[in-house]
Design an enzyme around this catalytic site. Structure first.
Site, short mmCIF file in Angstrom:
data_model
loop_
_atom_site.label_atom_id
_atom_site.label_comp_id
_atom_site.label_asym_id
_atom_site.label_seq_id
_atom_site.Cartn_x
_atom_site.Cartn_y
_atom_site.Cartn_z
CE1 TYR A 46 -2.32 -4.71 5.79
CE2 TYR A 46 -1.71 -4.37 3.50
CZ TYR A 46 -2.01 -3.86 4.74
OH TYR A 46 -1.99 -2.50 4.96
CB ILE A 81 4.48 -4.91 7.94
CG1 ILE A 81 5.01 -6.36 7.98
CG2 ILE A 81 4.63 -4.33 6.54
CD1 ILE A 81 4.28 -7.32 7.07
CB THR A 99 -0.92 0.01 1.24
OG1 THR A 99 -1.66 -1.20 1.29
CG2 THR A 99 -1.87 1.18 1.20
CE LYS A 129 0.83 -4.11 7.17
NZ LYS A 129 1.14 -3.29 5.96
NE ARG A 188 -5.40 1.78 2.02
CZ ARG A 188 -4.66 2.88 1.84
NH1 ARG A 188 -3.97 3.39 2.84
NH2 ARG A 188 -4.63 3.48 0.67
CE1 TYR A 232 -16.71 -1.29 -5.69
CE2 TYR A 232 -16.73 -3.20 -7.15
CZ TYR A 232 -17.28 -2.00 -6.75
OH TYR A 232 -18.38 -1.51 -7.37
#
Length: 296
Positions: free
Chosen positions: A137, A207, A48, A165, A142, A111
């Site tokens: 992750y 991270i 990201t 993560k 997000r 999405y």
């Protein structure tokens, strides 16, 4: 027990751009060297923070190969290869394997908002198509999807699912992953401000966005906990909390890229649709950076 891909602080490294928004590889080399010289334990490329979503396929491949080759095994290189299109993501992941990446970082499909069954099948497809460790992750703020602990447990039974993560912000969820999975999954914090809390749940490190501007300090925060000094870890995180939060005054990586430019790096601007920070936020970030003695 699964040996973690790394322990400590991995930098979610930003991607430097020239004025024409092409990748600035000369600055990238200097930044990677500085990161490794200042304690960074691993490098996450094309995540990201690296603006992977605005890189072309060719640029993504080129950036991963460049980073793997230039780092040259000095620290592990973890390649972002997540996608909401499983077939496209598999091609990216296979490329990263061919380039010599040490592991993959795979964000949950965004999405589409697939089910937990879909998440399992998506990650299993990556697992079966590749031959290096995989870090899941989870960042629902997000992606709109939360990777539940029960799904992490099921995925942990696959031998190359190395860890997760965790950036849900929910420490109860992190603890539940620990309770369900034990040593079958490694956990890294995906939020700098939660390093001590995640470490207390058995975490192996972070991270980190903060590592872009403070690699040694972020490494030290984690290392204090690993060395058995939880109080020193917490105290140091408290000391750097204002800076860590300032790097999210707007959506990542807008502020951290601006912060690196304030330090004298030639990182350029973000690609659209990410915009320049507002003047108010720019002045606030500079004030915080000045406080920590980081501006030039």
């Amino acid at each position: 027990m699964k040996e973690p891909v790394f322990t400590g602080a991995a930098v979610a490294i930003i991607t430097p751009f020239n004025e024409d928004l092409a990748v600035n590889y000369e600055e990238f080399k200097k930044f990677i060297d500085w990161q490794i010289e200042n304690g960074t334990d691993a490098i996450v490329i094309c995540g990201t923070s690296g603006e992977a979503s605005t890189l072309s396929t060719a640029e993504h491949y080129e950036a991963v190969k460049f980073c793997v080759d230039y780092v040259n095994k000095r620290v592990p290189v973890i390649a972002g290869a997540g996608s909401n299109n499983t077939e496209y993501g598999l091609r990216t992941a296979k490329m990263a394997c061919e380039c010599g990446a040490d592991a993959l970082l795979l964000v949950t499909p965004y999405y589409n908002k697939c089910t937990q069954k879909g998440l399992y099948e998506h990650y299993k497809a990556y697992h079966d198509a590749t031959d290096i460790p995989i870090i899941l992750y989870n960042v629902p703020s997000r992606t709109g999807v939360n990777l539940l602990p029960e799904t992490v447990k099921k995925l942990s039974e696959l031998p190359r699912i190395n860890g997760v993560k965790e950036a849900s912000g929910d420490i109860s969820q992190v603890m539940k992953i620990r309770a369900l999975c034990g040593d079958d999954i490694n956990i890294w914090s995906g939020n700098d401000d939660q390093i001590p809390a995640v470490m207390s749940c058995g975490g192996k490190g972070v991270i980190s966005v903060l590592s872009n501007v403070c690699p040694q300090e972020t490494h030290d925060i984690v290392q204090h906990y690993l060395d058995g000094n939880a109080n020193k870890c917490t105290d140091m995180m408290a000391e750097y909390l204002e800076l860590a939060n300032a790097l999210f005054v707007e959506v990542n990586p807008i502020p951290v890229k601006a912060a690196c430019n304030m330090m004298g790096w030639n990182m350029g601007r973000c690609r659209m649709p990410l915009s320049e920070m507002t003047e108010e936020h720019t002045q606030y970030l500079k004030k915080v950076m000045d406080k920590y003695g980081l501006t030039k």
